[in-house]
Scaffold this motif. Structure first.
Motif, PDB file in Angstrom:
ATOM      1  N   PRO A 273     -10.009  -0.051   1.920  1.00  0.00           N
ATOM      2  CA  PRO A 273     -10.705   0.103   0.629  1.00  0.00           C
ATOM      3  C   PRO A 273     -10.932   1.568   0.284  1.00  0.00           C
ATOM      4  N   LEU A 274     -11.200   2.401   1.307  1.00  0.00           N
ATOM      5  CA  LEU A 274     -11.439   3.817   1.058  1.00  0.00           C
ATOM      6  C   LEU A 274     -10.191   4.467   0.482  1.00  0.00           C
ATOM      7  N   VAL A 275      -9.041   4.121   1.083  1.00  0.00           N
ATOM      8  CA  VAL A 275      -7.777   4.688   0.593  1.00  0.00           C
ATOM      9  C   VAL A 275      -7.554   4.277  -0.854  1.00  0.00           C
ATOM     10  N   SER A 276      -7.847   2.963  -1.127  1.00  0.00           N
ATOM     11  CA  SER A 276      -7.631   2.491  -2.501  1.00  0.00           C
ATOM     12  C   SER A 276      -8.541   3.236  -3.466  1.00  0.00           C
ATOM     13  N   MET A 277      -9.772   3.537  -3.006  1.00  0.00           N
ATOM     14  CA  MET A 277     -10.690   4.265  -3.882  1.00  0.00           C
ATOM     15  C   MET A 277     -10.177   5.666  -4.145  1.00  0.00           C
ATOM     16  N   LEU A 278      -9.628   6.295  -3.083  1.00  0.00           N
ATOM     17  CA  LEU A 278      -9.123   7.653  -3.247  1.00  0.00           C
ATOM     18  C   LEU A 278      -7.943   7.685  -4.212  1.00  0.00           C
ATOM     19  N   VAL A 279      -7.119   6.624  -4.132  1.00  0.00           N
ATOM     20  CA  VAL A 279      -5.921   6.621  -4.956  1.00  0.00           C
ATOM     21  C   VAL A 279      -6.246   6.223  -6.392  1.00  0.00           C
ATOM     22  N   PHE A 280      -7.000   5.122  -6.538  1.00  0.00           N
ATOM     23  CA  PHE A 280      -7.167   4.554  -7.885  1.00  0.00           C
ATOM     24  C   PHE A 280      -8.504   4.900  -8.534  1.00  0.00           C
TER      25      PHE A 280
END
Lengths: 506, 401
Positions: free
Chosen positions: B235-242
């Motif tokens: 989820p953290l990666v998704s937050m960073l990306v999107f």
């Protein structure tokens, strides 16, 4: 010698005293072991103290220190008038006390409510003390005589007849209903494809109705004769007493052993006669007080006591039915119990208030309080059935088998052997369901009855007493009443449980 | 030649007797017929009386009214509703509100109940006393009393919106209810949810794999870094990306009222607080009884096997306590759901309040509406008790094995 003394060490002086072990008893020890024994616990203790401080101090301040004790109207409870921060407004409770206890019961008649309270307490308290004798008579008076007496004292009104008239009236209603159903079926058969079946059934029902009509003819004739006499109630009473006593005498064993039953029956009827005379029921009784005028604690207690008294037989019957080996009765009991236990009480009260009047004949108006009572009794009865079923399951199977081996019938086995033991086992459970019943009586305020909570809510809307602290004061007062009753009952249940388990303790 | 056992005699009459009358035989059959006759008579009386009464009072019957316009407003609804919708819609609005208050109440009741139970079980005398007093006071006051207390006394005594009690300037409590920040979805929401679901699925798979390795080959696999990576990392990666998945719209005082944020109506607040604190007292007693029902020897046996205190609790005490706790806990959840019908006393629009209350007084069709309402609650409690008997059956099976 020198060798020995050199090889072994002999202490020349006393060992220094060790410190006394940490004290674990007394107040200091208690504080040490239960409050401050570890850093975590010290923290928790401090937290607990803070919590207690922030709850207890404002509560005491509100209820006692800042409270206003005297006054005539709302201005006494306003901060500007009192000159300090105002807590509980006790004059408001004083002004509303009669409403909270009696509702709108006419002032001149309130002694009747007090009399009922006193009578109930005088019968209930000895019943609750295990040491006192004569539990049989006492419970008979409380569960059978008291509700009837309380009805005539609280509601008022007299009686026009007695056993003979009532039985005749009921049987006549039954006969008319059967005959009506038969006629309906016969009429229906005219417009039906399977005409012969309803027609035959209808004719049979009509015939049964006719048979009942002729069977009860002596009774109706007797009633008509009695009603024509100068003292209808007493004549009816005497005839009923004679018939019932004679039947009991014969059933009790005739000349051989029936004397006991006869004397018991005559004494009971003598008691009833004294009751009728004292309350003047034959001359119209007390003036009628409509139940719409009842309110406050009176309604709460009436519903609670009626619920308790009515739910016991319902519960016992349903519990026995659920354990019965007769399929239809068992299925009916299970369905009945599960249905009422599965729905919230408020929907049961809605059912009793809005649906029940549709189910009885239109000319037969059901009183609002009575509707709520029926709903509460059915609901509590279903819960009581499960409690009693637990008790029945706890009675060892050998008890019933031994009774059968002695040749007792099912009724005798149940009433003399199984039920007394089962009920003893579940006294705590029964008291617990009474506690929830007592709490649930507050729900009747939703269906427009003014019980303690309903009266309290109604009193909030009085503009003469609207102050910022009125609501808190009212809730504090009513909360104390509810708490005293419920807490008392739960302590009593613990006491009984302790007593019943006395033989299991070491 | 073997001697085949003789077939038992057919005893047709006996079997018939048994099937029809149970153990009591023909007497039982007679009792059943009499009982059925009485039931039929009562049913006939009810139907006949209801028909004549409805006719004299000019009340329609049947479920046709459900398609009529309701014509009244409801002050909280989870689905779109206005006063020209049908009674069907009212039914669902009420049902959803009941479910909403029950679910939130159950969550809070469980948390409070476990906390109070821990207090009561604590060796700290003061804390266990406070827990005990809480349980005694709350249990011995009627739940309706408590609902009215919170609604009429506590919430009514709260200040007007301008003097709201502010909690970290994000939550505001006043006499019009509780103003909370409103979550608004951003474009990053869907990738975030997908990442979360994928993370959970992968984590469950890993755990399953590790347990199989442990039980079948005796191999300990260290999986927690991967679990952490799946559950938090993805989820953290998704937050960073999107970008952020949600944005919170903070309530702000504008003039005499709040703009922005969502308002929780005071009825809901009062009902939730009262129901969860009331049920929590019962849950606390259930949890305490469950923990105390585990024999002390179990704990001692665990530590004699060299397990740590936490491992003993997790692997030995809690599973055994849960067996005792779960059935009464479910019945308390059910009680909370049933008690949520008391919403009618303060006007929270639950099923009983809008459907069995307002709709009955408008249409007069008490029989149909109250039967439907009772049916909903009945269905709920029968389902729960069926689930509980399956649970009990599984527990019994595992105990017997």
């Amino acid at each position: 010698m020198t060798d020995l003394s050199a090889s072994s060490f002999v202490r020349q002086d006393l060992v220094a005293e060790r410190a006394a072990p940490a004290k674990t008893t007394g107040f200091i020890g208690f504080v040490r072991t239960r409050l401050l024994n570890s850093p975590g616990n010290i923290l928790l203790t401090i937290l607990g103290l803070l919590l207690a401080w922030y709850i207890v101090v404002p509560t005491v301040k509100f209820l006692l220190v800042d409270a206003v004790w005297t006054g005539k109207e709302r201005t006494a409870c306003l901060a500007e008038k009192a000159g300090h921060e105002v807590g509980a407004c006790w004059p408001y409770i004083q002004a509303k006390l009669t409403q909270l206890v009696y509702g709108f019961y006419p002032e001149a008649q309130r002694w009747r409510v007090n009399l009922t309270y006193g009578l109930g307490a005088a019968l209930l308290l000895p019943l609750l003390m295990p040491r006192l004798p004569a539990k049989g008579i006492n419970s008979g008076l409380f569960f059978f005589a008291f509700p009837v007496v309380a009805f005539f004292v609280l509601h008022g009104g007299g009686i026009a007849g007695f056993g003979v008239s009532w039985t005749a009236g009921l049987l006549q209603l039954f006969e008319q209903s059967i005959g009506g159903a038969g006629d309906l079926l016969v009429n229906l058969s005219k417009s039906s494809a399977i005409a012969p079946l309803p027609w035959a059934l209808g004719k049979v029902l009509v015939l049964v109705g006719l048979l009942i009509h002729w069977l009860i003819f002596p009774l109706t004739w007797l009633r008509d004769q009695l009603q024509l006499s100068s003292l209808p109630v007493w004549g009816d009473f005497l005839v009923t007493a004679a018939i019932v006593s004679a039947v009991l005498f014969v059933l009790g064993g005739g000349m051989r052993t029936g004397g006991r039953a006869l004397i018991g029956s005559l004494l009971t009827f003598a008691g009833i006669a004294v009751g009728i005379k004292l309350m003047g029921l034959d001359r119209g009784g007390f003036p009628i007080v409509d139940t719409r005028l009842w309110g406050g604690l009176l309604v709460t207690l009436v519903i609670a006591i009626t619920g308790i008294v009515a739910s016991m037989p319902i519960g016992i019957a349903l519990a026995l039915g659920r354990r019965s080996s007769i399929p239809l009765i068992r299925i009916f009991s299970i369905a009945f119990i599960e249905f009422w236990r599965g729905v919230p009480l408020i929907t049961v009260l809605f059912f009793a208030t809005y649906m029940l009047p549709l189910f009885v004949p239109g000319n037969f108006a059901v009183d609002g309080l009575l509707r709520a009572l029926i709903g509460v009794a059915i609901f509590t009865g279903a819960y009581m059935a499960e409690v009693i079923r637990g008790g029945l399951a706890a009675v060892a199977r050998g008890q019933a088998e031994a009774a059968s081996a002695l040749g007792l019938s099912w009724w005798k086995t149940t009433s003399l052997i199984v039920l007394p033991q089962a009920l003893r086992y579940v006294i705590p459970g029964i008291v617990n369901s009474f506690i929830s019943l007592f709490k649930d009586t507050s729900l009747v305020s939703i269906v427009a009855l003014f019980d303690l909570l309903g009266s309290l809510r109604a009193s909030f809307s009085d503009p003469n007493w609207s102050t910022p602290t009125t609501a808190f004061t009212g809730f504090a007062f009513a909360g104390m009443i509810y708490f005293v009753f419920c807490f008392g009952m739960s302590r009593y249940s613990l006491f009984v449980e302790h007593r019943l388990n006395a033989h299991r303790r070491h | 030649m073997s001697i085949a056992p003789r077939k038992p005699p057919l005893q047709f009459a006996l079997r018939l007797k048994r099937a029809l009358g149970g153990k009591t035989g023909w007497n039982g059959l007679a009792a059943q017929i009499g009982f059925a006759a009485i039931l039929a008579w009562i049913a006939y009386e009810i139907v006949a009386n209801a028909r004549t009464n409805l006719e004299t009072q000019h009340i329609a019957s049947g479920f046709g009214f459900l398609n009529y316009n309701a014509g009244f407003d409801v002050n909280q609804s989870l689905i779109a509703y206005n006063n020209s919708d049908t009674y069907w819609r009212v039914f669902f609005v009420g049902l959803l509100n009941t479910i909403l208050v029950s679910v939130i109440g159950i969550v809070f009741a469980t948390v409070i109940g476990f906390v109070v139970a821990l207090c009561r079980l604590s060796p700290n005398w003061l804390l266990s006393r406070i827990g005990g007093i809480y349980v005694e006071i709350v249990r011995n006051l009627p739940v309706l009393f408590q609902i009215l207390f919170w609604y009429l006394a506590v919430l009514a005594a709260l200040p007007a919106p301008r003097q709201s009690i502010s909690i970290f300037s994000t939550f505001f409590l006043n006499n019009r209810g509780l103003i909370v920040p409103l979550p608004v979805s951003e474009p990053g929401l869907y990738p975030f949810l997908v990442a979360l679901v994928v993370g959970i699925v992968v984590a469950l798979g890993l755990r399953h794999h590790a347990r199989r390795a442990l039980f079948q080959r005796g191999q300990m696999i260290r999986i927690w870094p991967y679990l952490l990576g799946c559950l938090l990392g993805l989820p953290l990666v998704s937050m960073l990306v999107f970008g952020w998945p949600l944005k919170f719209e903070l309530p702000q005082l504008k003039g005499f009222n709040f703009a922005g944020g969502a308002r929780v109506i005071p009825e809901f607040v009062a009902l939730t607080v009262a129901l969860s604190t009331y049920t929590a007292a019962f849950i606390a007693e259930i949890v305490r009884a469950g923990v105390m029902s585990v024999h002390k020897g179990q704990m001692e046996a665990g530590s004699s096997l060299g397990l740590s205190r936490a491992a003993t609790l997790r692997l030995i005490v809690v599973p055994q306590a849960m067996r005792v706790i779960v059935p009464p806990l479910t019945s308390q959840y059910l009680n909370l759901t049933k008690n949520s019908s008391l919403a009618v006393a303060i006007g929270y629009p639950d099923l009983v309040s809008v459907f069995a209350g307002t709709a009955v007084s408008q249409t007069g069709q008490a029989i149909e509406i109250i039967a439907m309402t009772m049916g909903v609650y009945l269905l709920l409690s029968l389902t729960t008790s069926a689930l509980m008997s399956v649970y009990g059956w599984r527990i019994n099976r595992s105990m017997a094995a």
